[in-house]
Design a protein around this motif. Structure first.
Motif, PDB file in Angstrom:
ATOM      1  N   ASP A  28      -2.509 -33.036 -45.348  1.00  0.00           N
ATOM      2  CA  ASP A  28      -3.758 -33.718 -45.164  1.00  0.00           C
ATOM      3  C   ASP A  28      -4.670 -32.943 -44.210  1.00  0.00           C
ATOM      4  OD1 ASP A  28      -5.073 -36.019 -46.036  1.00  0.00           O
ATOM      5  OD2 ASP A  28      -5.089 -36.696 -43.939  1.00  0.00           O
ATOM      6  N   ARG A  29      -4.095 -32.532 -43.066  1.00  0.00           N
ATOM      7  CA  ARG A  29      -4.869 -31.798 -42.073  1.00  0.00           C
ATOM      8  C   ARG A  29      -5.446 -30.528 -42.678  1.00  0.00           C
ATOM      9  NH1 ARG A  29      -0.711 -31.843 -36.881  1.00  0.00           N
ATOM     10  NH2 ARG A  29      -0.830 -34.054 -36.426  1.00  0.00           N
ATOM     11  N   THR A  30      -4.652 -29.807 -43.446  1.00  0.00           N
ATOM     12  CA  THR A  30      -5.068 -28.476 -43.863  1.00  0.00           C
ATOM     13  C   THR A  30      -5.940 -28.455 -45.112  1.00  0.00           C
ATOM     14  OG1 THR A  30      -2.952 -27.829 -42.989  1.00  0.00           O
ATOM     15  CG2 THR A  30      -4.228 -26.121 -44.029  1.00  0.00           C
ATOM     16  N   THR A  31      -5.559 -29.200 -46.158  1.00  0.00           N
ATOM     17  CA  THR A  31      -6.347 -29.077 -47.385  1.00  0.00           C
ATOM     18  C   THR A  31      -7.768 -29.613 -47.193  1.00  0.00           C
ATOM     19  OG1 THR A  31      -5.374 -31.115 -48.220  1.00  0.00           O
ATOM     20  CG2 THR A  31      -4.431 -29.064 -49.029  1.00  0.00           C
ATOM     21  N   THR A  32      -7.899 -30.669 -46.415  1.00  0.00           N
ATOM     22  CA  THR A  32      -9.237 -31.207 -46.160  1.00  0.00           C
ATOM     23  C   THR A  32     -10.109 -30.158 -45.478  1.00  0.00           C
ATOM     24  OG1 THR A  32      -8.023 -33.198 -45.607  1.00  0.00           O
ATOM     25  CG2 THR A  32     -10.392 -33.268 -45.265  1.00  0.00           C
ATOM     26  N   LEU A  33      -9.523 -29.502 -44.485  1.00  0.00           N
ATOM     27  CA  LEU A  33     -10.236 -28.480 -43.730  1.00  0.00           C
ATOM     28  C   LEU A  33     -10.662 -27.321 -44.645  1.00  0.00           C
ATOM     29  CD1 LEU A  33     -10.746 -28.084 -40.647  1.00  0.00           C
ATOM     30  CD2 LEU A  33      -8.763 -26.571 -40.657  1.00  0.00           C
ATOM     31  N   ALA A  39     -16.657 -25.216 -49.126  1.00  0.00           N
ATOM     32  CA  ALA A  39     -17.930 -25.823 -49.530  1.00  0.00           C
ATOM     33  C   ALA A  39     -19.071 -25.283 -48.668  1.00  0.00           C
ATOM     34  CB  ALA A  39     -17.846 -27.342 -49.410  1.00  0.00           C
ATOM     35  N   ARG A  40     -18.809 -25.110 -47.391  1.00  0.00           N
ATOM     36  CA  ARG A  40     -19.834 -24.596 -46.499  1.00  0.00           C
ATOM     37  C   ARG A  40     -20.168 -23.136 -46.860  1.00  0.00           C
ATOM     38  NH1 ARG A  40     -18.811 -24.079 -40.059  1.00  0.00           N
ATOM     39  NH2 ARG A  40     -17.480 -22.439 -40.836  1.00  0.00           N
ATOM     40  N   ALA A  41     -19.133 -22.331 -47.101  1.00  0.00           N
ATOM     41  CA  ALA A  41     -19.362 -20.927 -47.454  1.00  0.00           C
ATOM     42  C   ALA A  41     -20.149 -20.829 -48.748  1.00  0.00           C
ATOM     43  CB  ALA A  41     -18.028 -20.197 -47.591  1.00  0.00           C
ATOM     44  N   ALA A 263     -10.989 -18.399 -50.267  1.00  0.00           N
ATOM     45  CA  ALA A 263      -9.693 -18.654 -49.637  1.00  0.00           C
ATOM     46  C   ALA A 263      -9.848 -19.478 -48.362  1.00  0.00           C
ATOM     47  CB  ALA A 263      -8.995 -17.336 -49.315  1.00  0.00           C
ATOM     48  N   LEU A 264     -10.686 -19.006 -47.457  1.00  0.00           N
ATOM     49  CA  LEU A 264     -10.738 -19.629 -46.140  1.00  0.00           C
ATOM     50  C   LEU A 264     -12.148 -20.013 -45.731  1.00  0.00           C
ATOM     51  CD1 LEU A 264      -8.293 -17.082 -44.487  1.00  0.00           C
ATOM     52  CD2 LEU A 264      -7.787 -19.492 -44.838  1.00  0.00           C
ATOM     53  N   GLY A 265     -13.104 -19.891 -46.651  1.00  0.00           N
ATOM     54  CA  GLY A 265     -14.477 -20.233 -46.310  1.00  0.00           C
ATOM     55  C   GLY A 265     -15.112 -19.228 -45.372  1.00  0.00           C
ATOM     56  N   MET A 266     -14.593 -17.991 -45.379  1.00  0.00           N
ATOM     57  CA  MET A 266     -15.146 -16.961 -44.501  1.00  0.00           C
ATOM     58  C   MET A 266     -15.973 -15.975 -45.312  1.00  0.00           C
ATOM     59  SD  MET A 266     -11.584 -16.109 -42.632  1.00  0.00           S
ATOM     60  CE  MET A 266     -12.189 -15.005 -41.375  1.00  0.00           C
ATOM     61  N   CYS A 369     -10.052 -27.102 -60.251  1.00  0.00           N
ATOM     62  CA  CYS A 369      -9.597 -25.723 -60.060  1.00  0.00           C
ATOM     63  C   CYS A 369     -10.500 -24.745 -60.803  1.00  0.00           C
ATOM     64  CB  CYS A 369      -8.150 -25.582 -60.532  1.00  0.00           C
ATOM     65  SG  CYS A 369      -7.840 -26.202 -62.187  1.00  0.00           S
ATOM     66  N   VAL A 370     -10.887 -25.114 -62.013  1.00  0.00           N
ATOM     67  CA  VAL A 370     -11.738 -24.222 -62.807  1.00  0.00           C
ATOM     68  C   VAL A 370     -13.095 -24.061 -62.120  1.00  0.00           C
ATOM     69  CG1 VAL A 370     -12.769 -23.850 -65.081  1.00  0.00           C
ATOM     70  CG2 VAL A 370     -10.564 -25.018 -64.887  1.00  0.00           C
ATOM     71  N   ASP A 371     -13.595 -25.151 -61.554  1.00  0.00           N
ATOM     72  CA  ASP A 371     -14.896 -25.092 -60.877  1.00  0.00           C
ATOM     73  C   ASP A 371     -14.882 -24.174 -59.663  1.00  0.00           C
ATOM     74  OD1 ASP A 371     -15.803 -26.897 -62.681  1.00  0.00           O
ATOM     75  OD2 ASP A 371     -15.576 -28.643 -61.364  1.00  0.00           O
ATOM     76  N   VAL A 372     -13.749 -24.085 -58.982  1.00  0.00           N
ATOM     77  CA  VAL A 372     -13.739 -23.288 -57.749  1.00  0.00           C
ATOM     78  C   VAL A 372     -13.176 -21.876 -57.926  1.00  0.00           C
ATOM     79  CG1 VAL A 372     -13.654 -25.283 -56.197  1.00  0.00           C
ATOM     80  CG2 VAL A 372     -11.514 -24.222 -56.951  1.00  0.00           C
TER      81      VAL A 372
END
Ligand code: SF4
Lengths: 471, 216
Positions: A28-33, A39-41, A263-266, A369-372
């Motif tokens: 929960d902690r990680t996938t949400t983050l 999304a921000r990237a 991967a990490l939004g970076m 998954c296809v969308d991302v």
């Protein structure tokens, strides 16, 4: 060395995962983050879609001319002083690496995790050869201490909470302290691993990209452990799947832009390194020998198959992070090396379709998954193809086969289908006794074991209301 | 048949069609990245150096930046950084001769780097404004390890060498022989491996201080 897949115990493993509170908390902690970061990237990079298009086309192009690029890479890497090896199978690849370690009279081997290394069972092969294997990625270090497998391709210790890590380090790092802060845990690992980098005789890494025209190996990391692993030992060995090629560094630049964001939004990882050959005259660091092992292990079979688009995968894990099923059960339930949507397609290659037959079914075909996916792999189509194959090869359990067979008869006759759905929608409303969600479906208890089924709305089936013009 | 020939034969069999000639393939590859502005962030007209500083000091990259009016100001700036952190006078330095020959008398500059070095100072041949990235090509003068072993990494780059995009930086090295290792450094060594929390100083530097030299 062949690794043990437990993907054939998917159902039990998934069920067990649902009951582990620590795992649920960590997931929960990680996938949400990670979802929020991606999304921000995405929002901050206006050209994301056109870059994604280009990334996808580059990968298609390379697969279409894979023979050309393999030869081109081999020529360039050899000219730069590397020794290029080829392996038809996972076992052959492991044997090449172990022989190279023996030739180097190695005792200690440092390793940067690579998905290919995990896939071919390299850690097990190195252990089997009696080498001291030191995993240098923080997460892999944790997994090695815990005796766990990676549970996520990018954050392999995602299943561990900080409390569990603290417990592992307390003993293994010899300080006996119960550390609570994540930063202090990281420091504890830094100190423990630093000595190992200098002790190692051989460093083993993977490749994110192989640059065909320069013969370079490109790796991306955030920790900096890859560079210490690749630069310090006398011998450096790279293992890479044959699908990792890109034409040039400019093409790599496109893929790098979507990889770190997905991967990490970076925008970029902390370290992106291009290695072209071993130590040169006058150099004060770098390995004396650099070997590159190009591995097939089932890839050429996929290339000829409808499933070939999975070879475009750049292992960013976006599909995993956005998969609602993964978000519930985590990585270990998949019983292999790869998880989530990409894992449901790759595990049948790495193990066998029979072993992995439950994975393509662990999917709601919601299409997130296809969308991302940064290289536009039609994951849900591939998963459907696998479902058909599982059906055709009669790998499905009897009651399911029987039920689906009946369903198949019904859907092929529209009038019968409409009648059947009318009856079942009404039956379900009766079954639900006015409640909005159904906790247990009649005749299909397994489906509702860990999810609820919405009670059909009043007013008839979709088709009935559609014809009445309601929708 | 050797493993090599087997794998290549399998690839060709899988692809079916006879292979295209190299020229056609290369033309196709070049056509895949024709409009670079569609595959990278557009940098508005802001000056590359300013964009670089903005990115490098962002909360995601976490470097600190100092802009020096001329190379002569470098020794003093390094000295002050050490003083601020109470780090002592010792610095492992990998600099081109022209910077190595400045007046470093107040500091203890050494050419080797130890495994637990506190402070390293090294020269980046280029930087990328797009992402706030430093580019370190390995060479006898600037070995790669100077970017990785110390807890504090001080990096020197000339303002003129700060280029807009990744591709511009690659352009400097592709064509002439590529350096043995070309390392793109964006910020400090970090990890999100425990519960996705970003922590700095995983295996490499925890602090990155960038000294930009304006032409004098
Ligand atoms: S399938 Fe796509 S989204 Fe999933 S890991 Fe591979 S590249 Fe990333």
């Amino acid at each position: 060395m062949t690794i043990t897949y437990t993907s054939d115990h998917f159902k039990e493993q998934a069920h067990q995962a649902l009951g582990e509170p620590n795992l649920q908390r960590a997931l929960d902690r990680t996938t949400t983050l990670l979802q929020a970061r991606r999304a921000r990237a995405y929002a901050e990079f206006e050209e994301f879609e056109s870059t994604r298009d280009a990334a996808s086309r580059i990968k298609d192009h390379v697969l279409r001319h894979l023979d050309h690029y393999l030869e081109r890479f081999e020529t360039a890497a050899t000219a730069a002083g590397c020794k290029v090896h080829w392996a038809r199978t996972a076992d052959e690849a492991c044997a090449i690496v172990v022989d190279l370690c023996k030739a180097a009279r190695a005792q200690t081997v440092t390793r940067v995790k690579s998905m290919l290394g995990e896939e071919i069972g390299l850690p097990e092969a190195l252990d089997g050869a009696g080498l001291e294997r030191v995993e240098t990625d923080l997460a892999e270090h944790i997994n090695q201490l815990a005796g766990d497998r990676p549970s996520h391709i990018v954050i392999p210790a995602l299943h561990k909470t900080r409390e569990e890590v603290s417990e592992l380090f307390r003993e293994a790092h010899g300080h006996g302290r119960r550390i609570e802060e994540v930063a202090e845990l990281v420091q504890s690992a830094r100190l423990a691993l630093r000595e190992k980098y200098f002790k190692a005789d051989v460093g083993i890494s993977g490749a994110n990209f192989l640059i065909a025209d320069t013969g370079s190996v490109c790796t991306v990391t955030n920790e900096g452990n890859a560079e210490l692993t690749m630069e310090l030992p006398r011998v450096h060995i790279v293992t890479a799947g044959i699908e990792k090629l890109v034409p040039s560094m400019d093409h790599a630049a496109v893929l790098l832009r979507v990889l770190a964001r997905s991967a990490l939004g970076m925008e970029i990882t902390q370290y992106t390194t291009f290695l072209t050959g071993p130590r040169r005259p006058g150099d004060r660091d770098g390995p004396e020998e650099m070997h590159i092992v190009l591995v097939d292990a089932g890839r050429t079979e996929l290339l000829a198959d409808e499933l070939a688009p999975i070879l475009k995968c750049i292992r960013c894990a976006a599909c995993i992070n956005h998969c609602p099923v993964y978000g519930q059960i985590g990585g270990h339930a998949y019983g292999g090396i790869y998880q989530g949507p990409m894992g449901s397609v790759l595990t049948p290659m790495a193990a066998s379709l029979a072993k992995a037959k439950d994975l393509p079914h662990a999917c709601t075909l919601n299409g997130r998954c296809v969308d991302v996916c940064p290289v536009k792999i039609p994951l849900t189509d591939l998963i459907r193809t696998l479902r058909e194959r599982i059906w055709q090869q009669q790998l499905t359990d009897r009651p399911t086969r029987w039920g689906l067979g009946l369903w198949g008869q019904v859907v092929r006759r529209p009038a019968l289908y409409r009648l059947a759905s009318r009856i079942s929608a009404r039956a379900l409303r009766v079954w639900a006794r006015g409640k909005p969600m159904i906790k247990r479906l009649p005749l299909d208890g397994a489906w509702t074991k860990s999810r609820d089924f919405p009670t059909p709305e009043p007013g008839g089936t979709f088709m009935e209301r559609y014809r009445r013009g309601e929708r | 048949m050797s493993a090599r020939d087997t794998v290549l034969a399998r690839v060709r069999r899988a692809l079916g069609e006879p292979p295209s000639d190299a020229k056609t393939i290369e033309a196709e590859a070049a056509a895949l990245v024709p409009h670079l502005n569609e595959v990278r962030p557009r940098l508005d007209d802001s000056d590359a150096v300013e964009r670089f500083i903005e990115k490098a000091t962002s909360d995601r990259v976490t470097a600190t930046v100092e802009r020096l009016p001329s190379p002569d100001a470098l020794p003093t700036a390094v000295h002050q950084y050490l003083d601020r952190g109470d780090l002592g006078p010792r610095v492992a330095a990998a600099l081109p001769p022209i910077l190595r020959d400045l007046h470093w008398d107040a500091l203890e500059l050494k050419d080797e780097i130890d495994r637990n070095e506190a402070v390293a100072l090294s020269y980046a041949e280029a930087a990328i404004a797009e992402t706030g990235t430093l580019v370190f090509p390995s060479s006898p003068t600037v070995p790669t390890l100077f970017s990785f072993l110390a807890l504090h990494h001080l990096a020197v780059v000339r303002a003129d060498d700060i280029l807009p995009h990744k591709e511009d930086a690659y352009q400097r090295f592709v064509g002439r022989a590529l350096p043995r290792s070309l390392v793109l450094v964006t910020g400090t060594s970090g990890t999100a491996d425990i519960e996705g929390q970003n922590i700095r100083g995983a295996h490499g530097p925890r602090y990155l201080h960038i000294l930009i030299l304006d032409a004098s």
